[in-house]
Design a protein around this motif. Structure first.
Motif, PDB file in Angstrom:
ATOM      1  N   VAL A  94     -15.223  -8.183  -9.876  1.00  0.00           N
ATOM      2  CA  VAL A  94     -15.528  -9.118  -8.781  1.00  0.00           C
ATOM      3  C   VAL A  94     -15.699  -8.345  -7.463  1.00  0.00           C
ATOM      4  O   VAL A  94     -16.669  -8.569  -6.731  1.00  0.00           O
ATOM      5  N   ALA A  95     -14.779  -7.433  -7.177  1.00  0.00           N
ATOM      6  CA  ALA A  95     -14.841  -6.668  -5.917  1.00  0.00           C
ATOM      7  C   ALA A  95     -16.105  -5.812  -5.850  1.00  0.00           C
ATOM      8  O   ALA A  95     -16.802  -5.803  -4.832  1.00  0.00           O
ATOM      9  N   MET A  96     -16.413  -5.116  -6.941  1.00  0.00           N
ATOM     10  CA  MET A  96     -17.598  -4.244  -6.937  1.00  0.00           C
ATOM     11  C   MET A  96     -18.894  -5.047  -6.913  1.00  0.00           C
ATOM     12  O   MET A  96     -19.853  -4.642  -6.257  1.00  0.00           O
ATOM     13  N   THR A  97     -18.917  -6.160  -7.612  1.00  0.00           N
ATOM     14  CA  THR A  97     -20.109  -7.015  -7.611  1.00  0.00           C
ATOM     15  C   THR A  97     -20.349  -7.567  -6.214  1.00  0.00           C
ATOM     16  O   THR A  97     -21.482  -7.540  -5.711  1.00  0.00           O
ATOM     17  N   ASN A  98     -19.292  -8.060  -5.563  1.00  0.00           N
ATOM     18  CA  ASN A  98     -19.423  -8.579  -4.192  1.00  0.00           C
ATOM     19  C   ASN A  98     -19.869  -7.483  -3.228  1.00  0.00           C
ATOM     20  O   ASN A  98     -20.739  -7.713  -2.383  1.00  0.00           O
ATOM     21  N   LEU A  99     -19.291  -6.300  -3.377  1.00  0.00           N
ATOM     22  CA  LEU A  99     -19.677  -5.183  -2.516  1.00  0.00           C
ATOM     23  C   LEU A  99     -21.137  -4.809  -2.731  1.00  0.00           C
ATOM     24  O   LEU A  99     -21.913  -4.696  -1.778  1.00  0.00           O
ATOM     25  N   ARG A 100     -21.524  -4.673  -3.972  1.00  0.00           N
ATOM     26  CA  ARG A 100     -22.904  -4.264  -4.282  1.00  0.00           C
ATOM     27  C   ARG A 100     -23.911  -5.346  -3.902  1.00  0.00           C
ATOM     28  O   ARG A 100     -25.023  -5.040  -3.475  1.00  0.00           O
ATOM     29  N   ASN A 101     -23.521  -6.618  -4.018  1.00  0.00           N
ATOM     30  CA  ASN A 101     -24.409  -7.724  -3.630  1.00  0.00           C
ATOM     31  C   ASN A 101     -24.617  -7.799  -2.121  1.00  0.00           C
ATOM     32  O   ASN A 101     -25.577  -8.417  -1.661  1.00  0.00           O
ATOM     33  N   SER A 102     -23.731  -7.175  -1.351  1.00  0.00           N
ATOM     34  CA  SER A 102     -23.898  -7.166   0.110  1.00  0.00           C
ATOM     35  C   SER A 102     -24.829  -6.040   0.559  1.00  0.00           C
ATOM     36  O   SER A 102     -25.150  -5.927   1.732  1.00  0.00           O
ATOM     37  N   ILE A 103     -25.265  -5.226  -0.394  1.00  0.00           N
ATOM     38  CA  ILE A 103     -26.089  -4.057  -0.091  1.00  0.00           C
ATOM     39  C   ILE A 103     -27.498  -4.250  -0.652  1.00  0.00           C
ATOM     40  O   ILE A 103     -27.670  -4.562  -1.822  1.00  0.00           O
ATOM     41  N   GLN A 104     -28.486  -4.047   0.215  1.00  0.00           N
ATOM     42  CA  GLN A 104     -29.888  -4.100  -0.220  1.00  0.00           C
ATOM     43  C   GLN A 104     -30.285  -2.801  -0.911  1.00  0.00           C
ATOM     44  O   GLN A 104     -30.938  -2.804  -1.949  1.00  0.00           O
ATOM     45  N   ALA A 105     -29.893  -1.674  -0.304  1.00  0.00           N
ATOM     46  CA  ALA A 105     -30.240  -0.362  -0.862  1.00  0.00           C
ATOM     47  C   ALA A 105     -29.090   0.606  -0.600  1.00  0.00           C
ATOM     48  O   ALA A 105     -28.403   0.515   0.419  1.00  0.00           O
ATOM     49  N   LEU A 106     -28.922   1.531  -1.538  1.00  0.00           N
ATOM     50  CA  LEU A 106     -27.867   2.529  -1.442  1.00  0.00           C
ATOM     51  C   LEU A 106     -28.419   3.866  -1.935  1.00  0.00           C
ATOM     52  O   LEU A 106     -29.071   3.921  -2.984  1.00  0.00           O
ATOM     53  N   GLN A 107     -28.170   4.916  -1.151  1.00  0.00           N
ATOM     54  CA  GLN A 107     -28.604   6.254  -1.557  1.00  0.00           C
ATOM     55  C   GLN A 107     -27.443   7.214  -1.344  1.00  0.00           C
ATOM     56  O   GLN A 107     -26.793   7.197  -0.299  1.00  0.00           O
ATOM     57  N   VAL A 108     -27.190   8.048  -2.349  1.00  0.00           N
ATOM     58  CA  VAL A 108     -26.131   9.052  -2.278  1.00  0.00           C
ATOM     59  C   VAL A 108     -26.766  10.429  -2.179  1.00  0.00           C
ATOM     60  O   VAL A 108     -27.657  10.766  -2.956  1.00  0.00           O
ATOM     61  N   LYS A 109     -26.318  11.208  -1.182  1.00  0.00           N
ATOM     62  CA  LYS A 109     -26.735  12.604  -1.047  1.00  0.00           C
ATOM     63  C   LYS A 109     -25.478  13.459  -1.232  1.00  0.00           C
ATOM     64  O   LYS A 109     -24.661  13.574  -0.317  1.00  0.00           O
ATOM     65  N   MET A 110     -25.351  13.999  -2.444  1.00  0.00           N
ATOM     66  CA  MET A 110     -24.143  14.749  -2.808  1.00  0.00           C
ATOM     67  C   MET A 110     -24.075  16.057  -2.025  1.00  0.00           C
ATOM     68  O   MET A 110     -25.056  16.795  -1.946  1.00  0.00           O
ATOM     69  N   GLY A 111     -22.913  16.317  -1.462  1.00  0.00           N
ATOM     70  CA  GLY A 111     -22.687  17.551  -0.729  1.00  0.00           C
ATOM     71  C   GLY A 111     -21.971  18.580  -1.585  1.00  0.00           C
ATOM     72  O   GLY A 111     -22.381  19.732  -1.670  1.00  0.00           O
TER      73      GLY A 111
END
Length: 172
Positions: A94-111
């Motif tokens: 539920v927490a991850m679904t709600n979090l991800r649903n609040s995001i239109q796009a997500l990009q990770v740039k690994m350091g």
């Protein structure tokens, strides 16, 4: 004369070995201002744990929450800014679904990343350092410096410690 030369060479070797040993002790004898309960407690951990953790993050980035959850144990401790909760997998879903649903796009740039295991083999952690570029549902984009410390046990994520730093807003 030969005996004298042999003795001189042996003495030189012995004293040079002693000097090298002394130098090693001097350079390794550092006194830190803070003491540790278990100094030098960690060894390099497994690449498999690093892959597991990165696969979970990649699934979340790609908005595949169920795939992401497959890498988590049935109970997970999640610690973040103003949060410290132990969640069942259903609550985590539920927490991850709600979090991800609040995001239109997500990009990770690994350091960078590092996997470690305690010398007694009881604790295994993976740390990820990366920048997360998030666009919310209103179209606002923000970048965050992320550090995640993730505990892995029996091939599953059991703890997620998340640290976030917001970048300063650019002045126009």
């Amino acid at each position: 004369m030969r005996k004298l030369l042999t003795i001189a060479v042996m003495a030189t070797i012995i004293f040079s070995c002693k000097n090298a040993e002394d130098k090693k002790e001097v350079t390794s004898d550092i006194t830190y201002p803070y003491s540790l309960e278990k100094p030098d407690n960690w060894d390099i951990g497994s690449k498999e744990n690093t892959l597991l953790v990165m696969n979970a993050l990649k699934a979340f980035e790609d908005n595949k929450v169920e795939d992401c959850l497959s890498y988590f144990a049935d109970t997970v401790r999640w610690r973040a800014d103003y949060m410290d909760q132990t969640l069942s997998k259903d609550s985590l879903r539920v927490a991850m679904t709600n979090l991800r649903n609040s995001i239109q796009a997500l990009q990770v740039k690994m350091g960078d990343f590092e996997s470690v295991i305690s010398k007694d083999k009881k604790d295994e952690w993976v740390t990820l350092w990366y920048t997360e570029i998030v666009t919310d549902k209103t179209g606002k984009t923000d970048s965050l410096a992320m550090v995640n410390d993730i505990k892995v046990s029996n091939g599953k994520i059991v703890e997620l410690n998340e640290s976030v730093r917001h970048f300063p807003t650019k002045k126009l």
